[in-house]
Motif scaffolding. Structure first.
Motif, PDB file in Angstrom:
ATOM      1  N   VAL A   1       3.464  14.447   9.319  1.00 29.92           N
ATOM      2  CA  VAL A   1       2.059  14.115   9.094  1.00 29.92           C
ATOM      3  C   VAL A   1       1.919  12.610   8.876  1.00 29.92           C
ATOM      4  O   VAL A   1       2.906  11.912   8.634  1.00 29.92           O
ATOM      5  CB  VAL A   1       1.484  14.855   7.857  1.00 29.92           C
ATOM      6  CG1 VAL A   1       1.464  16.354   8.098  1.00 29.92           C
ATOM      7  CG2 VAL A   1       2.269  14.501   6.591  1.00 29.92           C
ATOM      8  N   LYS A   2       0.715  12.138   8.942  1.00 28.70           N
ATOM      9  CA  LYS A   2       0.407  10.757   8.610  1.00 28.70           C
ATOM     10  C   LYS A   2      -0.309  10.748   7.265  1.00 28.70           C
ATOM     11  O   LYS A   2      -1.139  11.611   7.000  1.00 28.70           O
ATOM     12  CB  LYS A   2      -0.488  10.127   9.679  1.00 28.70           C
ATOM     13  CG  LYS A   2      -0.869   8.672   9.402  1.00 28.70           C
ATOM     14  CD  LYS A   2      -1.765   8.110  10.499  1.00 28.70           C
ATOM     15  CE  LYS A   2      -2.168   6.677  10.196  1.00 28.70           C
ATOM     16  NZ  LYS A   2      -3.060   6.111  11.246  1.00 28.70           N
ATOM     17  N   VAL A   3       0.026   9.797   6.404  1.00 34.26           N
ATOM     18  CA  VAL A   3      -0.590   9.712   5.083  1.00 34.26           C
ATOM     19  C   VAL A   3      -1.403   8.425   4.980  1.00 34.26           C
ATOM     20  O   VAL A   3      -0.906   7.335   5.297  1.00 34.26           O
ATOM     21  CB  VAL A   3       0.467   9.753   3.960  1.00 34.26           C
ATOM     22  CG1 VAL A   3      -0.213   9.638   2.599  1.00 34.26           C
ATOM     23  CG2 VAL A   3       1.285  11.040   4.043  1.00 34.26           C
ATOM     24  N   VAL A   4      -2.643   8.568   4.537  1.00 30.08           N
ATOM     25  CA  VAL A   4      -3.544   7.417   4.370  1.00 30.08           C
ATOM     26  C   VAL A   4      -3.945   7.327   2.902  1.00 30.08           C
ATOM     27  O   VAL A   4      -4.391   8.309   2.304  1.00 30.08           O
ATOM     28  CB  VAL A   4      -4.804   7.564   5.241  1.00 30.08           C
ATOM     29  CG1 VAL A   4      -5.767   6.421   4.976  1.00 30.08           C
ATOM     30  CG2 VAL A   4      -4.421   7.621   6.720  1.00 30.08           C
ATOM     31  N   PHE A   5      -3.782   6.140   2.308  1.00 32.39           N
ATOM     32  CA  PHE A   5      -4.203   5.887   0.929  1.00 32.39           C
ATOM     33  C   PHE A   5      -5.547   5.164   0.953  1.00 32.39           C
ATOM     34  O   PHE A   5      -5.634   4.039   1.446  1.00 32.39           O
ATOM     35  CB  PHE A   5      -3.175   5.030   0.188  1.00 32.39           C
ATOM     36  CG  PHE A   5      -1.890   5.728  -0.124  1.00 32.39           C
ATOM     37  CD1 PHE A   5      -1.693   6.344  -1.355  1.00 32.39           C
ATOM     38  CD2 PHE A   5      -0.867   5.784   0.813  1.00 32.39           C
ATOM     39  CE1 PHE A   5      -0.502   6.987  -1.654  1.00 32.39           C
ATOM     40  CE2 PHE A   5       0.336   6.427   0.528  1.00 32.39           C
ATOM     41  CZ  PHE A   5       0.516   7.031  -0.713  1.00 32.39           C
ATOM     42  N   LYS A   6      -6.577   5.803   0.424  1.00 34.88           N
ATOM     43  CA  LYS A   6      -7.888   5.155   0.379  1.00 34.88           C
ATOM     44  C   LYS A   6      -7.958   4.137  -0.747  1.00 34.88           C
ATOM     45  O   LYS A   6      -8.793   3.237  -0.739  1.00 34.88           O
ATOM     46  CB  LYS A   6      -8.994   6.208   0.213  1.00 34.88           C
ATOM     47  CG  LYS A   6      -9.146   7.121   1.428  1.00 34.88           C
ATOM     48  CD  LYS A   6     -10.446   7.909   1.389  1.00 34.88           C
ATOM     49  CE  LYS A   6     -11.640   7.010   1.629  1.00 34.88           C
ATOM     50  NZ  LYS A   6     -12.898   7.782   1.742  1.00 34.88           N
ATOM     51  N   ASP A   7      -7.055   4.277  -1.719  1.00 35.04           N
ATOM     52  CA  ASP A   7      -6.991   3.339  -2.842  1.00 35.04           C
ATOM     53  C   ASP A   7      -5.548   2.870  -2.966  1.00 35.04           C
ATOM     54  O   ASP A   7      -4.656   3.643  -3.304  1.00 35.04           O
ATOM     55  CB  ASP A   7      -7.447   4.029  -4.129  1.00 35.04           C
ATOM     56  CG  ASP A   7      -7.437   3.087  -5.332  1.00 35.04           C
ATOM     57  OD1 ASP A   7      -7.038   1.919  -5.165  1.00 35.04           O
ATOM     58  OD2 ASP A   7      -7.816   3.532  -6.429  1.00 35.04           O
ATOM     59  N   ASP A   8      -5.292   1.598  -2.665  1.00 30.37           N
ATOM     60  CA  ASP A   8      -3.928   1.073  -2.702  1.00 30.37           C
ATOM     61  C   ASP A   8      -3.298   1.162  -4.088  1.00 30.37           C
ATOM     62  O   ASP A   8      -2.078   1.214  -4.227  1.00 30.37           O
ATOM     63  CB  ASP A   8      -3.903  -0.385  -2.228  1.00 30.37           C
ATOM     64  CG  ASP A   8      -4.054  -0.492  -0.721  1.00 30.37           C
ATOM     65  OD1 ASP A   8      -3.846   0.524  -0.026  1.00 30.37           O
ATOM     66  OD2 ASP A   8      -4.383  -1.588  -0.236  1.00 30.37           O
ATOM     67  N   ALA A   9      -4.121   1.199  -5.126  1.00 32.94           N
ATOM     68  CA  ALA A   9      -3.602   1.213  -6.500  1.00 32.94           C
ATOM     69  C   ALA A   9      -2.769   2.457  -6.788  1.00 32.94           C
ATOM     70  O   ALA A   9      -1.802   2.402  -7.543  1.00 32.94           O
ATOM     71  CB  ALA A   9      -4.755   1.112  -7.490  1.00 32.94           C
ATOM     72  N   ILE A  10      -3.114   3.573  -6.171  1.00 31.68           N
ATOM     73  CA  ILE A  10      -2.388   4.812  -6.468  1.00 31.68           C
ATOM     74  C   ILE A  10      -1.021   4.857  -5.785  1.00 31.68           C
ATOM     75  O   ILE A  10      -0.202   5.720  -6.094  1.00 31.68           O
ATOM     76  CB  ILE A  10      -3.207   6.062  -6.084  1.00 31.68           C
ATOM     77  CG1 ILE A  10      -3.467   6.093  -4.572  1.00 31.68           C
ATOM     78  CG2 ILE A  10      -4.500   6.119  -6.857  1.00 31.68           C
ATOM     79  CD1 ILE A  10      -4.181   7.354  -4.122  1.00 31.68           C
ATOM     80  N   LYS A  11      -0.765   3.939  -4.876  1.00 31.16           N
ATOM     81  CA  LYS A  11       0.541   3.909  -4.210  1.00 31.16           C
ATOM     82  C   LYS A  11       1.680   3.712  -5.201  1.00 31.16           C
ATOM     83  O   LYS A  11       2.792   4.201  -4.992  1.00 31.16           O
ATOM     84  CB  LYS A  11       0.587   2.779  -3.170  1.00 31.16           C
ATOM     85  CG  LYS A  11      -0.254   3.007  -1.943  1.00 31.16           C
ATOM     86  CD  LYS A  11      -0.076   1.844  -0.970  1.00 31.16           C
ATOM     87  CE  LYS A  11      -0.884   2.042   0.304  1.00 31.16           C
ATOM     88  NZ  LYS A  11      -0.704   0.924   1.260  1.00 31.16           N
ATOM     89  N   GLU A  12       1.403   2.994  -6.276  1.00 20.40           N
ATOM     90  CA  GLU A  12       2.449   2.662  -7.240  1.00 20.40           C
ATOM     91  C   GLU A  12       2.593   3.687  -8.355  1.00 20.40           C
ATOM     92  O   GLU A  12       3.458   3.548  -9.224  1.00 20.40           O
ATOM     93  CB  GLU A  12       2.183   1.284  -7.847  1.00 20.40           C
ATOM     94  CG  GLU A  12       2.105   0.161  -6.818  1.00 20.40           C
ATOM     95  CD  GLU A  12       3.324   0.120  -5.916  1.00 20.40           C
ATOM     96  OE1 GLU A  12       4.456   0.232  -6.439  1.00 20.40           O
ATOM     97  OE2 GLU A  12       3.150  -0.009  -4.684  1.00 20.40           O
TER      98      GLU A  12
END
Length: 385
Positions: free
Chosen positions: A335-346
């Protein structure tokens, strides 16, 4: 009777917070058959409650959990014991996720939108023969030629050597996203290939010469046949950015095209990792992180279980960022994953997940932990926010 001390240890264990001494105390306590009954009842009462779980065999689940914990009653070896606990956590995790998210339907505005079901990965690969022929390998499709045979779930090469005068014939094994595959080379070296990986290797090795294979990209776990079985011939794993030379050992290489580092993790034996004009020697439990941008390397001691659990059907994440976790899951579930909020990546996550687990259950668990507010699945694209 369950004492407050033991109850606290069990609770800490289920939260993956128990110390080595506490784990040892738990195993000793479980040696008593009466304590086993108390343990089962405690799990059933506190973690397997709710009528919505009727489809699960709660008795069987607690037995499996108990079996992992008490498997080595004769000798208490804390390191191995902790590994069994990590496996056991999968059972509790699967059941608890179902409990939290099957109690009722979420009618809030943050409810996830599920458009299609995403399949878990499976054993599949494509084999490219020396003449360019491409063979699909997957369950139900067998393959045989003069050099190798496959039942669709593993590929085994015949034990043979190549005469020095003969031209070396190479095969390629390519594992796509959403796949994994097991390979045994002609020298009996075992290789597990993870999703989105490709390995180049000779159909047979030349007697008395260094045995060389090439990890073109992706991740592979090697259990190398000792050089003592091959007249002292060393084994080398080549990658365009580094070489690993071994006598006979087990190690993992992670070298994905979309990552800026190569991770080499040694489980047993000794290896020498070479890059540019530098060589680093690794000892068991060492992990070398080669930064491809700065061309620098760092060696640190790690829990090798976290690096190699994927080959045994488990993803083990220890303080990994959500970005790193979703990158691993995106390969396995294709699958492809898209983060709408970069802050939650961490945001960090600690846990053990079965590779057979439904991706939607995993996403629900991540949402429940508060790492994301919501998720959406559309056309094999997961959107996190």
């Amino acid at each position: 009777m369950l004492s407050n001390k033991i109850e606290k240890i069990i609770t800490k264990y289920l939260l993956n917070q128990a110390s080595f001494s506490e784990l040892e105390a738990l195993e000793l306590w479980l040696l008593d058959s009466e304590n086993e009954k108390v343990f089962k009842e405690f799990i059933k009462t506190n973690y397997l409650i709710d009528s919505s779980l009727n489809k699960y065999n709660t008795s069987l689940s607690s037995k499996k959990l108990l079996a992992f914990i008490t498997q080595e009653k004769q000798t208490i070896r804390v390191k191995r014991f902790r590994n069994y606990l990590k496996y056991a956590a999968v059972f509790i995790g699967l059941i608890m996720v179902s409990y939290f998210f099957n109690v009722g339907k979420d009618t809030s505005t943050n409810a996830p939108i599920l458009v299609e079901s995403i399949q878990t990965g499976k054993d599949k690969a494509t084999l490219t023969l020396e003449n360019g022929t491409i063979v699909s390998l997957e369950k139900g499709a067998s393959f045989n030629n003069k050099n190798a045979q496959s039942n669709g779930e593993k590929l085994i090469y015949l034990n043979s050597t190549n005469k020095e005068s003969n031209k070396i014939a190479y095969n390629y094994l390519t594992v796509p996203r959403g796949g994994q595959f097991y390979l045994k080379l002609s020298d009996e070296t075992q290789v597990w290939l993870n999703s989105e990986s490709q390995l180049k290797y000779p159909v047979s090795f030349t007697k008395g010469k260094i045995r060389v294979v090439e990890l073109i990209y992706g991740e592979a776990f090697f259990d190398v046949s000792p050089s003592t079985n091959h007249q002292g011939s060393l084994f080398k794993v080549h990658h365009k950015d580094q070489d690993i030379q071994v006598l006979g050992t087990t190690f993992n290489i992670k070298a994905y095209k979309d990552e800026s580092s190569i991770y080499t993790t040694l489980v047993e034996g000794n290896v020498a990792v070479s890059f540019k004009e530098t060589q680093k020697n690794l000892s068991p439990n060492d992990q070398l992180n080669l930064d491809l941008e700065t061309k620098t390397a760092i060696i640190q001691k790690v829990d090798v279980y976290n690096a190699i659990s994927w080959k045994d059907g488990v993803f083990s994440f220890d303080e990994k960022s959500l970005f790193e976790i979703m990158r691993v899951l995106s390969r396995w579930y294709d699958v492809k994953v898209v983060f709408k909020d970069d802050a939650i990546k961490e945001e960090e996550f600690i846990g053990v997940l079965s590779k057979n687990q439904n991706i939607e259950d995993i996403l629900k668990s991540i949402k429940n932990f508060g790492l994301v507010k919501s998720y959406t699945i559309r056309d094999k694209i997961i959107i996190l926010e």
